[in-house]
Scaffold this motif. Structure first.
Motif, PDB file in Angstrom:
ATOM      1  N   GLN A   1       0.820  -1.202   0.000  1.00 57.42           N
ATOM      2  CA  GLN A   1       0.000   0.000   0.000  1.00 57.42           C
ATOM      3  C   GLN A   1       0.858   1.258   0.000  1.00 57.42           C
ATOM      4  O   GLN A   1       0.537   2.243  -0.653  1.00 57.42           O
ATOM      5  CB  GLN A   1      -0.950  -0.014   1.206  1.00 57.42           C
TER       6      GLN A   1
ATOM      7  N   THR B   1       2.063   2.214  -3.430  1.00 64.39           N
ATOM      8  CA  THR B   1       1.029   2.640  -4.376  1.00 64.39           C
ATOM      9  C   THR B   1       0.287   3.898  -3.905  1.00 64.39           C
ATOM     10  O   THR B   1      -0.670   4.316  -4.543  1.00 64.39           O
ATOM     11  CB  THR B   1       0.010   1.505  -4.612  1.00 64.39           C
ATOM     12  N   ASP B   2       0.739   4.496  -2.819  1.00 60.98           N
ATOM     13  CA  ASP B   2       0.060   5.651  -2.222  1.00 60.98           C
ATOM     14  C   ASP B   2       0.899   6.914  -2.435  1.00 60.98           C
ATOM     15  O   ASP B   2       1.617   7.355  -1.540  1.00 60.98           O
ATOM     16  CB  ASP B   2      -0.180   5.387  -0.731  1.00 60.98           C
ATOM     17  N   SER B   3       0.784   7.490  -3.617  1.00 60.66           N
ATOM     18  CA  SER B   3       1.578   8.688  -3.911  1.00 60.66           C
ATOM     19  C   SER B   3       1.165   9.858  -3.020  1.00 60.66           C
ATOM     20  O   SER B   3       2.019  10.661  -2.625  1.00 60.66           O
ATOM     21  CB  SER B   3       1.475   9.063  -5.387  1.00 60.66           C
TER      22      SER B   3
ATOM     23  N   ASP C   1       1.422   8.861 -11.558  1.00 64.05           N
ATOM     24  CA  ASP C   1       0.876   7.588 -11.098  1.00 64.05           C
ATOM     25  C   ASP C   1       0.677   6.694 -12.321  1.00 64.05           C
ATOM     26  O   ASP C   1       0.055   7.103 -13.303  1.00 64.05           O
ATOM     27  CB  ASP C   1      -0.462   7.797 -10.383  1.00 64.05           C
TER      28      ASP C   1
ATOM     29  N   ASP D   1      -0.525   2.984 -14.281  1.00 63.69           N
ATOM     30  CA  ASP D   1      -1.741   2.174 -14.311  1.00 63.69           C
ATOM     31  C   ASP D   1      -1.779   1.116 -13.206  1.00 63.69           C
ATOM     32  O   ASP D   1      -2.848   0.767 -12.725  1.00 63.69           O
ATOM     33  CB  ASP D   1      -1.908   1.489 -15.673  1.00 63.69           C
ATOM     34  N   ASN D   2      -0.618   0.609 -12.799  1.00 67.88           N
ATOM     35  CA  ASN D   2      -0.591  -0.404 -11.739  1.00 67.88           C
ATOM     36  C   ASN D   2      -0.497   0.228 -10.350  1.00 67.88           C
ATOM     37  O   ASN D   2      -0.216  -0.446  -9.372  1.00 67.88           O
ATOM     38  CB  ASN D   2       0.576  -1.377 -11.950  1.00 67.88           C
ATOM     39  N   SER D   3      -0.682   1.547 -10.272  1.00 69.74           N
ATOM     40  CA  SER D   3      -0.654   2.339  -9.039  1.00 69.74           C
ATOM     41  C   SER D   3       0.746   2.596  -8.498  1.00 69.74           C
ATOM     42  O   SER D   3       0.900   3.174  -7.427  1.00 69.74           O
ATOM     43  CB  SER D   3      -1.542   1.727  -7.944  1.00 69.74           C
ATOM     44  N   SER D   4       1.783   2.157  -9.192  1.00 69.05           N
ATOM     45  CA  SER D   4       3.128   2.570  -8.806  1.00 69.05           C
ATOM     46  C   SER D   4       3.247   4.057  -9.136  1.00 69.05           C
ATOM     47  O   SER D   4       2.391   4.631  -9.813  1.00 69.05           O
ATOM     48  CB  SER D   4       4.181   1.757  -9.554  1.00 69.05           C
ATOM     49  N   PHE D   5       4.303   4.684  -8.631  1.00 70.99           N
ATOM     50  CA  PHE D   5       4.445   6.113  -8.902  1.00 70.99           C
ATOM     51  C   PHE D   5       5.917   6.509  -9.018  1.00 70.99           C
ATOM     52  O   PHE D   5       6.804   5.825  -8.529  1.00 70.99           O
ATOM     53  CB  PHE D   5       3.744   6.962  -7.842  1.00 70.99           C
TER      54      PHE D   5
END
Length: 120
Positions: free
Chosen positions: A22, A25-27, A52, A54-58
């Motif tokens: 989490q 993936t939480d920018s 951000d 598409d896979n929620s990485s940042f």
């Protein structure tokens, strides 16, 4: 600091293993903790770019008056890379770079896989 002893600054590059996906993936959470770190260490933000994926990485680059902090996350590999550089224009920021990096390691509860220090 005179010109004979001047060193442009310390540049730390770390790769962390992070089990809490989490946080990878939480920018918005990263930006919030970065703002706290900047305030704590008296660093001045002059710009920020957030992307951000598409896979929620940042990927986030924070441009500082003193230089920059950049992060790239890979939740699919439980990893991130972090880049912290503060120049020494008016004072020696070596310890501050180390302390800021440790703040991020603590936030992510990361295990250090790679740790490079470049004295510029």
């Amino acid at each position: 600091m005179n010109s004979n002893s001047y060193s442009p600054g310390l540049h730390k590059l770390v790769t962390l293993q992070v089990d809490n996906i989490q946080k990878l993936t939480d920018s918005k959470g990263y930006i919030a903790v970065t703002n706290k770190i900047l305030n704590r260490y008296g660093l001045e933000q002059v710009g920020v770019i957030v992307h951000d994926f598409d896979n929620s990485s940042f990927t986030i680059s924070v441009c500082l008056k003193e230089s920059h902090i950049c992060i790239h996350t890979w939740p699919e590999f439980n990893q991130l890379t972090l880049d912290v550089y503060l120049c020494n224009y008016l004072q020696d920021n070596t310890q501050k770079v180390k302390d800021v990096t440790e703040q991020y390691i603590s936030y992510f509860e990361g295990i250090v896989l790679k740790d490079f220090e470049i004295n510029r």
